[in-house]
Design a protein around this motif. Structure first.
Motif, short mmCIF file in Angstrom:
data_model
loop_
_atom_site.label_atom_id
_atom_site.label_comp_id
_atom_site.label_asym_id
_atom_site.label_seq_id
_atom_site.Cartn_x
_atom_site.Cartn_y
_atom_site.Cartn_z
N LEU A 1 47.76 -21.45 25.69
CA LEU A 1 49.03 -20.76 25.51
C LEU A 1 49.32 -19.79 26.63
N TRP A 2 48.29 -19.10 27.11
CA TRP A 2 48.45 -18.25 28.28
C TRP A 2 47.10 -17.96 28.90
N ARG A 3 47.17 -17.51 30.14
CA ARG A 3 45.95 -17.17 30.89
C ARG A 3 46.21 -15.90 31.69
N TYR A 4 45.32 -14.94 31.53
CA TYR A 4 45.39 -13.70 32.30
C TYR A 4 44.28 -13.73 33.35
N ASP A 5 44.69 -13.79 34.61
CA ASP A 5 43.70 -13.85 35.69
C ASP A 5 43.72 -12.58 36.54
N GLY A 6 44.20 -11.47 35.94
CA GLY A 6 44.24 -10.21 36.66
C GLY A 6 42.95 -9.42 36.57
N SER A 7 41.88 -10.07 36.14
CA SER A 7 40.58 -9.42 36.08
C SER A 7 39.59 -10.22 36.92
N ILE A 8 38.52 -9.56 37.30
CA ILE A 8 37.47 -10.22 38.08
C ILE A 8 36.45 -10.87 37.15
N LEU B 1 49.59 -9.60 18.10
CA LEU B 1 48.40 -8.81 18.37
C LEU B 1 48.28 -8.56 19.87
N GLN B 2 47.68 -7.43 20.19
CA GLN B 2 47.37 -7.14 21.58
C GLN B 2 45.89 -7.47 21.83
N THR B 3 45.57 -7.69 23.09
CA THR B 3 44.20 -7.98 23.51
C THR B 3 43.72 -6.85 24.40
N ALA B 4 42.74 -6.10 23.92
CA ALA B 4 42.07 -5.11 24.76
C ALA B 4 40.93 -5.80 25.49
N GLY B 5 40.72 -5.43 26.72
CA GLY B 5 39.67 -6.09 27.50
C GLY B 5 38.93 -5.13 28.38
N LEU B 6 37.81 -5.62 28.90
CA LEU B 6 36.98 -4.85 29.83
C LEU B 6 36.70 -5.72 31.03
N ASP B 7 37.16 -5.28 32.19
CA ASP B 7 36.97 -6.01 33.44
C ASP B 7 35.82 -5.39 34.22
N ARG B 8 34.84 -6.21 34.58
CA ARG B 8 33.81 -5.75 35.50
C ARG B 8 34.35 -5.91 36.92
N ILE B 9 34.89 -4.83 37.41
CA ILE B 9 35.58 -4.86 38.69
C ILE B 9 34.59 -5.02 39.84
N ARG B 10 33.49 -4.29 39.75
CA ARG B 10 32.42 -4.43 40.74
C ARG B 10 31.09 -4.36 40.01
N ARG B 11 30.38 -5.48 39.99
CA ARG B 11 29.11 -5.55 39.27
C ARG B 11 28.01 -4.79 40.00
N GLY B 12 27.17 -4.13 39.21
CA GLY B 12 25.89 -3.66 39.70
C GLY B 12 24.84 -4.72 39.40
N ASP B 13 23.61 -4.40 39.66
CA ASP B 13 22.50 -5.31 39.36
C ASP B 13 21.33 -4.47 38.89
N GLY B 14 21.19 -4.38 37.56
CA GLY B 14 20.13 -3.57 36.99
C GLY B 14 18.76 -4.06 37.35
N TYR B 15 18.60 -5.36 37.55
CA TYR B 15 17.29 -5.89 37.90
C TYR B 15 16.86 -5.45 39.30
N LYS B 16 17.83 -5.07 40.13
CA LYS B 16 17.53 -4.58 41.48
C LYS B 16 17.71 -3.07 41.59
N GLY B 17 17.94 -2.42 40.44
CA GLY B 17 18.12 -0.97 40.46
C GLY B 17 19.44 -0.52 41.03
N GLN B 18 20.43 -1.42 41.04
CA GLN B 18 21.75 -1.09 41.58
C GLN B 18 22.70 -0.79 40.43
N TRP B 19 23.03 0.49 40.24
CA TRP B 19 23.81 0.91 39.09
C TRP B 19 25.15 1.51 39.50
N ASP B 20 25.63 1.18 40.68
CA ASP B 20 26.85 1.81 41.18
C ASP B 20 28.09 0.92 40.99
N GLY B 21 28.05 0.03 40.01
CA GLY B 21 29.22 -0.80 39.76
C GLY B 21 30.33 0.00 39.08
N ARG B 22 31.45 -0.67 38.87
CA ARG B 22 32.60 -0.01 38.24
C ARG B 22 33.34 -1.01 37.37
#
Length: 427
Positions: free
Chosen positions: A249-256, A273-294
Motif C-alpha cells: 500500500l505504501w513504502r517509506y524510504d526516508g530512513s536508513i 493510525l500513525q506509525t512511529a519509527g526509529l531510524d538508525r541514521i549512523r550505526r555503531g558497532d558494539g562488538y568493536k567498541g564503537q558507540w558513537d552512532g546516532r
C-alpha cells in the motif's frame, strides 16, 4: 516523589526493588502466582556472540513487586549475556489450566516451569541445537487462546509445535528477528508474518515481499488506513505497509534502517493510525567498541507520509520505541522510547515528538497493568535495581489478594524487537 510535566501528565515513583539476586538479565512481567499483582521475572542468559549463535537461559529469578524473591531456577555463573539479541523465555498459560507458566530454553531443553514456584512441569528436546533464538506463542490449532509454540534459529528456520510438543510444521526463509502471529483473515487460526513471508497456520507461504533487503526488524498488525481490515507494517531496510493479500500500500524510504516501528493513534483527530519509527541514521558497532552512532525517531501518517523526524543532538543508536496505551487509565497513545544512550532517560513522547514524561531513572523498560487497575504502569530496571512508576500513586503491598491479573498477548510475546497488534478503533 511526584513530578508534573507539561500538559498535566503526572508520574509517581512508587517503589524501588532490589533485584540483584537475579544476576542481571532481561525482565518479563506476569501474575505468575495469581495473587493480584504481576511479578517481575529476570531472565539471565549465557554470554556469547549472538550474531552467530543465539542465547540460552542460565538462570530465572522471580520477584514480587513488594521486593521479595519468589523463586529462582538455574545457576548464575560467569558473565551475564548482553542484549544483542532476544532471550528465549516467555510467560503464558501454555496448558490452559488458568495459571501462568514460565517457558524457557535452558541446558538445551525447552522447559515449562510452574509460575508459582519454578518447578519443572515439562521438558522437551529441541529440534535443532540452534533452535533457541526466541519463543513465539501462537494459535495455530484453533484453540480458544494462543497455546502453540514457534521456535527459531537466528535468521533462517522456524519450528512450530502444539502445546503437547507435537511438531506441526517447519519453515525456511528470511524469517527476521521475531515473527508475529495474528488472525489476519478471521478464520480462527493465526497467520504468521515470518520476516518477509506470510504463512498460514499450516506453514504454507501465502505471499512474500521479495524485493525488501536485509531482514525484517519489527512487525505490526493493525487497521492503519481505516478500511476496516488489518494491514501488516514491516520495519527493516525501509518501512512498508501491506494489505492482508500482500499488496503493498505504501513504502517509506526516508530512513536508513527502520529498526523499530509502532502503530498507534498518536495524533488525535487524524485519520487511521500513525506509525512511529526509529531510524538508525549512523550505526555503531558494539562488538568493536564503537558507540558513537546516532538514531532518530520519525512519525508517518496513515498514508506513509513523513510528518516529522527527530534531529537528535545526543549520541545513541540503540533506542527501542513502543506504543504505550492507557497511562493512568487515559484513552490515548504515547511513544515510549528507551535505551536511548547519550544521557537521555526513558521518555514518553506525544504524537508531535514532544517529551511529556522523562523518567528519573535510566534502564530497560517494561509496561503493563501491574495491579489489575485498568492502568498501564512502568518498571524501569537495571542489573541490581528496579523502579515502579505510575500516573496514580500506588503501594504494591496493598494490591495483593485481589483476583489474578490477566496476561495480555503482548506480554506473552516479549521481545527486544517489539512488534504488536493495534486492533481497537482510533479515538
Amino acid at each position: 516523589m511526584t513530578n508534573t510535566i507539561q500538559k498535566l501528565v503526572t508520574v509517581n515513583e512508587c517503589a524501588e526493588l532490589d533485584i540483584s539476586a537475579g544476576g542481571g538479565g532481561k525482565g518479563l512481567l506476569g501474575d505468575i502466582n495469581g495473587d493480584g499483582c504481576m511479578e517481575l521475572v529476570i531472565v539471565r542468559a549465557d554470554d556469547r556472540d549472538t550474531r552467530y549463535i543465539p542465547h540460552q537461559v542460565t538462570c530465572i529469578t522471580a520477584f514480587r513487586l513488594t521486593g521479595e524473591m519468589l523463586w529462582q531456577r538455574g545457576v548464575k555463573e560467569g558473565k551475564a549475556g548482553g542484549f544483542g539479541s532476544d532471550f528465549p523465555a516467555q510467560i503464558c498459560d501454555i496448558d490452559g489450566d488458568g495459571k501462568l507458566e514460565v517457558l524457557c530454553i535452558m541446558d538445551g531443553k525447552f522447559l515449562v516451569l510452574d509460575g508459582a514456584d519454578g518447578t519443572v512441569k515439562a521438558a522437551h528436546e529441541l529440534p535443532d541445537p540452534e533452535a533457541h533464538d526466541c519463543i513465539i506463542i501462537a494459535n495455530l490449532t484453533g484453540r480458544d487462546a494462543p497455546r502453540d509454540i514457534i521456535l527459531k534459529d537466528r535468521y533462517h528456520r522456524l519450528w512450530a509445535y502444539d502445546a503437547d510438543w507435537n511438531l506441526l510444521w517447519t519453515h525456511e526463509g528470511n524469517v527476521g528477528h521475531f515473527p508475529w502471529p495474528s488472525d489476519i483473515n478471521g478464520d480462527g487460526y493465526d497467520e504468521v508474518m515470518a520476516g518477509y513471508d506470510l504463512l498460514d497456520h499450516t506453514g504454507k507461504v501465502l505471499w512474500s515481499c521479495h524485493d525488501l533487503e536485509e531482514h525484517a526488524d519489527c512487525l505490526w498488525v493493525g487497521d492503519v488506513n481505516g478500511d476496516g481490515f488489518p494491514e501488516i507494517a514491516v520495519g527493516g531496510s525501509v518501512t512498508c505497509l501491506y494489505d492482508r493479500f500482500g499488496k503493498e500500500l505504501w513504502r517509506y524510504d526516508g530512513s536508513i534502517e527502520s529498526q523499530h516501528i509502532a502503530l498507534g493513534h498518536f495524533l488525535p483527530g487524524e485519520p487511521g493510525l500513525q506509525t512511529a519509527g526509529l531510524d538508525r541514521i549512523r550505526r555503531g558497532d558494539g562488538y568493536k567498541g564503537q558507540w558513537d552512532g546516532r538514531d532518530g525517531m520519525f512519525m508517518l501518517d496513515n498514508n506513509g507520509h513523513e510528518l516529522w523526524k527527530e534531529d537528535r543532538k545526543t549520541k545513541g543508536w540503540l533506542t527501542i520505541v513502543e506504543t504505550l496505551s492507557g497511562w493512568n487509565g487515559e484513552d490515548r497513545d504515547y511513544i515510549l522510547a528507551y535505551r536511548r544512550g547519550g544521557g537521555v532517560n526513558p521518555t514518553l513522547y506525544n504524537g508531535s515528538g514532544e517529551a511529556v514524561i522523562t523518567f528519573s531513572r535510566d534502564g530497560y523498560v517494561l509496561h503493563g497493568d501491574l495491579f489489575g487497575r485498568g492502568k498501564e504502569d512502568i518498571i524501569i530496571y537495571g542489573a541490581d535495581r528496579a523502579w515502579i512508576y505510575s500516573g496514580t500513586p500506588v503501594k504494591p503491598e496493598e494490591q495483593i489478594a485481589r483476583k489474578p491479573v490477566p496476561q495480555p498477548i503482548r506480554l506473552s510475546r516479549s521481545t527486544l524487537y517489539p512488534g504488536g497488534e493495534y486492533m481497537k478503533s482510533p479515538k
